[in-house]
Design a protein around this motif. Structure first.
Motif, short mmCIF file in Angstrom:
data_model
loop_
_atom_site.label_atom_id
_atom_site.label_comp_id
_atom_site.label_asym_id
_atom_site.label_seq_id
_atom_site.Cartn_x
_atom_site.Cartn_y
_atom_site.Cartn_z
N ILE A 241 -11.03 -6.88 1.87
CA ILE A 241 -9.84 -7.46 2.48
C ILE A 241 -8.76 -6.40 2.54
O ILE A 241 -8.48 -5.73 1.54
CB ILE A 241 -9.36 -8.69 1.69
CG1 ILE A 241 -10.38 -9.83 1.82
CG2 ILE A 241 -7.99 -9.16 2.18
CD1 ILE A 241 -9.99 -11.10 1.09
N ASP A 242 -8.17 -6.23 3.72
CA ASP A 242 -7.07 -5.28 3.95
C ASP A 242 -7.49 -3.85 3.62
O ASP A 242 -6.81 -3.14 2.87
CB ASP A 242 -5.82 -5.67 3.16
CG ASP A 242 -5.26 -7.02 3.57
OD1 ASP A 242 -5.60 -7.49 4.67
OD2 ASP A 242 -4.49 -7.61 2.79
N ILE B 212 -13.30 -7.26 -2.59
CA ILE B 212 -12.42 -6.18 -3.03
C ILE B 212 -11.21 -6.15 -2.10
O ILE B 212 -11.36 -6.02 -0.88
CB ILE B 212 -13.15 -4.83 -2.99
CG1 ILE B 212 -14.34 -4.84 -3.96
CG2 ILE B 212 -12.20 -3.68 -3.35
CD1 ILE B 212 -15.21 -3.60 -3.88
N CYS B 213 -10.03 -6.28 -2.68
CA CYS B 213 -8.79 -6.30 -1.89
C CYS B 213 -7.97 -5.04 -2.18
O CYS B 213 -7.71 -4.71 -3.33
CB CYS B 213 -7.97 -7.54 -2.23
SG CYS B 213 -6.45 -7.68 -1.26
N GLU B 214 -7.55 -4.36 -1.13
CA GLU B 214 -6.79 -3.13 -1.29
C GLU B 214 -5.29 -3.38 -1.40
O GLU B 214 -4.57 -2.58 -2.00
CB GLU B 214 -7.08 -2.19 -0.11
CG GLU B 214 -6.48 -0.82 -0.26
CD GLU B 214 -6.86 0.11 0.88
OE1 GLU B 214 -6.00 0.89 1.29
OE2 GLU B 214 -8.02 0.05 1.34
N SER B 215 -4.78 -4.46 -0.83
CA SER B 215 -3.34 -4.69 -0.79
C SER B 215 -2.89 -5.67 -1.85
O SER B 215 -3.65 -6.54 -2.28
CB SER B 215 -2.93 -5.23 0.59
OG SER B 215 -3.34 -6.58 0.72
N ASP B 216 -1.64 -5.54 -2.27
CA ASP B 216 -1.05 -6.52 -3.17
C ASP B 216 -0.90 -7.87 -2.49
O ASP B 216 -1.11 -8.92 -3.10
CB ASP B 216 0.33 -6.05 -3.65
CG ASP B 216 0.25 -4.96 -4.69
OD1 ASP B 216 0.31 -3.77 -4.30
OD2 ASP B 216 0.13 -5.26 -5.89
N HIS C 28 -9.24 4.85 -0.38
CA HIS C 28 -9.39 3.70 -1.26
C HIS C 28 -10.50 2.81 -0.70
O HIS C 28 -11.68 3.03 -0.95
CB HIS C 28 -8.06 2.93 -1.38
CG HIS C 28 -7.03 3.63 -2.20
ND1 HIS C 28 -5.69 3.43 -2.04
CD2 HIS C 28 -7.15 4.54 -3.19
CE1 HIS C 28 -5.02 4.19 -2.90
NE2 HIS C 28 -5.89 4.87 -3.59
N GLY C 29 -10.12 1.78 0.05
CA GLY C 29 -11.11 0.88 0.60
C GLY C 29 -12.10 1.57 1.52
O GLY C 29 -13.29 1.25 1.52
N LEU D 135 0.86 -1.18 0.00
CA LEU D 135 0.00 0.00 0.00
C LEU D 135 0.90 1.23 0.00
O LEU D 135 1.12 1.86 1.02
CB LEU D 135 -0.91 0.01 1.24
CG LEU D 135 -1.82 -1.21 1.39
CD1 LEU D 135 -2.58 -1.13 2.69
CD2 LEU D 135 -2.78 -1.30 0.23
N GLN D 136 1.44 1.56 -1.19
CA GLN D 136 2.36 2.68 -1.27
C GLN D 136 1.68 4.01 -0.99
O GLN D 136 2.30 4.97 -0.62
CB GLN D 136 3.01 2.77 -2.65
CG GLN D 136 3.72 1.51 -3.07
CD GLN D 136 2.83 0.62 -3.89
OE1 GLN D 136 2.05 -0.12 -3.33
NE2 GLN D 136 2.92 0.68 -5.19
#
Length: 543
Positions: free
Chosen positions: A71-72, A147-151, A78-79, A21-22
């Motif tokens: 998720i995350d 929906i996932c926010e992190s890689d 964002h999320g 999450l840059q």
């Protein structure tokens, strides 16, 4: 004029940066709607009992029939924004979970702190396979999408989508995260890609690099200021092709085609361990640096036994944000990068500039991007992908099955008129029956959004490049005040760890930026003038 925010990043920076999450937290809400993060009205979840879904219900008196699983969800723009608008505008429920990778990292940190209160995040952990059926049975509505926010959580999000059999999912496909498989799949579908090889030994890596034209001695790449600023075609004089710096990474002293290579892990985030190599000695150093390191996002302790060596793709670099609905892809934003040499690094981010997607070059990039998503069987959701274009066409850098990791929505709202987050919600929730009538004007109609966007103003994310290292003695407030007072600047931030007494490093990649500036202006000349002035002031921000 703006007020400069000197923001101390604590949990978000220490945790989120480890998970891809840059993007940095914002000090102000993105839009004027009721935003509640993980600390909001969560029902369920107890670390002393069996796992339960943590559900945030809308305020409506009626029980929701549908919901989204996040998720995350760390970032409020964002999320956090997606969850709040899904609940408050569309009237659906929200489930909040943490991926196993993130939960494990936070558990380790909590144990080091030595306080049981720090383990409260465990109520958000995704259920184990043994717990999944019981966990799922406690959800009183249909989960439409994950929906996932992190890689780091993307793989688990795909598995979870399949296990829950949500309405909108893309199945499980490792090629959406593995950079070797990704290029391999696209190549087999007939798309132009770079030459590449997985190398299990240093000898293999050196041999393939030699095949690509990398020499024993090599030479330093040379770039000059503004050498690659694009010019519109004769029929594109009224279109925005980009005004800032240069988009190209093509070296002046060589053609760039087959004289350099890139050595990197197959999985990663924010350019971590992605090494540009101009000599065989560079290849050796990069290979030995990556070999045996942990695979990003792995929860099983995998190590990098083989390293990816790829041909260096020279050309103009772009990023594309796309929202997909049942295989129909709509470009939400097209970004043109200005990367330059700085602090001994060959390609440091200076800006990501919004440009028109309906130019000849823009169409070529967007069409390739859509074909890439088709090749990867990506039919639903949001992606942020990067591409290189040269005289022979487009080639892939990478596809990321998550959002653009910056606070892009205010920029695209001002410069284009809508944003990828609202478009994502429209793709998933817009066709639901009985949506709240009182919030209809806050919803973006999917069918009214074009496949390719046009800009109505000039907009850019500017990366503040730090040229100093060591202990900070002084922040040049007069320089920051001048930047903040430029006509095109509407928001900026210098990260909190760049303060007197702290130790800082020179910027060599996107994760070592010292902050950001957002530019918006409908005056082309003023927009470019302000950007050039910021770049001129960057070297003197810190003492």
């Amino acid at each position: 004029m703006i007020t400069l925010v000197l923001f101390q990043i604590v949990l978000f920076h220490s945790v989120a940066s480890a998970f891809g999450l840059q993007a940095r937290p914002s000090s102000t809400p993105l839009f004027a709607i009721n935003q509640r993060s993980l600390g909001g009205v969560l029902r369920g979840g107890n670390i002393d009992s069996e796992v339960e879904p943590c559900i945030d219900f809308p305020d409506s008196l009626n029980e929701p029939k549908h919901g989204l699983l996040f998720i995350d969800q760390f970032c409020d723009y964002h999320g956090g924004y997606l969850a709040a608008k899904a609940r408050d505008v569309y009237g659906v429920a929200v489930i909040n979970s943490l991926s196993t990778y993130v939960s494990g990292y936070m558990t380790l940190s909590a144990k080091q702190d030595g306080t049981s209160e720090a383990l409260s995040h465990l109520k958000l952990a995704v259920p184990s396979p043994d717990e999944l059926t019981t966990w799922k049975d406690k959800i009183p509505f249909e989960v439409l999408a994950v929906i996932c926010e992190s890689d780091s959580g993307l793989e688990e999000a795909e598995l979870f989508s399949e296990a829950l059999n949500v309405r909108y999912h893309n199945g499980f496909n490792p090629a959406r995260r593995d950079k070797f498989l990704m290029n391999d799949v696209l190549s087999k579908k007939g798309l132009r890609t770079v030459r590449q090889k997985m190398c299990g030994s240093l000898d293999e890596a050196l041999e393939f690099a030699t095949e690509l034209g990398v020499s024993a001695d090599g030479d330093m790449i040379e770039l000059s200021e503004n050498s690659f600023a694009p010019s519109p075609h004769s029929n594109e004089s009224d279109l925005n092709v980009g005004k800032l710096g240069r988009a190209s990474n093509a070296p002046l002293n060589r053609s760039g085609n087959g004289k350099y290579c890139v050595v990197k892990p197959t999985r990663g985030v924010a350019s971590d361990d992605v090494c540009f190599c101009s000599s065989l000695n560079d290849v050796k150093d990069a290979f030995e640096r990556i070999k045996g390191t942990s695979v990003f996002g792995s929860i099983k302790g995998e190590k990098h036994d083989s390293i990816l060596v790829q041909e260096f793709a020279a050309g103009a670099e772009y990023a594309v944000d796309i929202v997909s609905k049942n295989g129909h892809h709509k470009v939400a934003a097209l970004w043109r990068y200005d990367k330059r040499q700085a602090n001994g690094a060959p390609f440091v981010y200076f800006a990501a500039e919004l440009v028109d997607a309906q130019t000849l070059e823009g169409r070529a990039i967007c069409e390739y991007a859509m074909k890439a998503l088709d090749a990867l069987d990506f039919r639903h959701g949001l992606t942020h992908s990067e591409f290189i274009i040269d005289a022979d066409g487009v080639r892939l850098v990478e596809v990321n099955c998550r959002q653009h990791n910056t606070n892009f929505a205010p920029l695209t709202m001002a410069a284009i008129g809508y944003n990828a987050l609202d478009l994502l919600l429209a793709s998933i929730l817009g066709d639901l029956p009985d949506l709240p009538s009182e919030t209809e004007n806050m919803r973006l109609p999917w069918d009214e959004v074009p496949d390719l966007p046009m800009t109505r103003a000039f907009g850019s994310v500017v990366h503040l490049v730090c040229y100093q290292e060591g202990e900070v003695e002084e922040i040049k407030q007069e320089i920051l005040d001048e930047i903040g007072g430029l006509p095109s600047v509407y928001a900026m931030e210098v990260y909190g760890h760049f303060e007197p007494g702290s130790h800082i490093e020179k910027t060599i990649d996107i994760r070592s930026d010292s902050g950001w500036v957002h530019l918006i202006n409908d005056d082309e000349e003023q927009f470019k003038k302000d950007y050039d002035r910021i770049v001129e002031l960057m070297p003197d921000m810190f003492v």
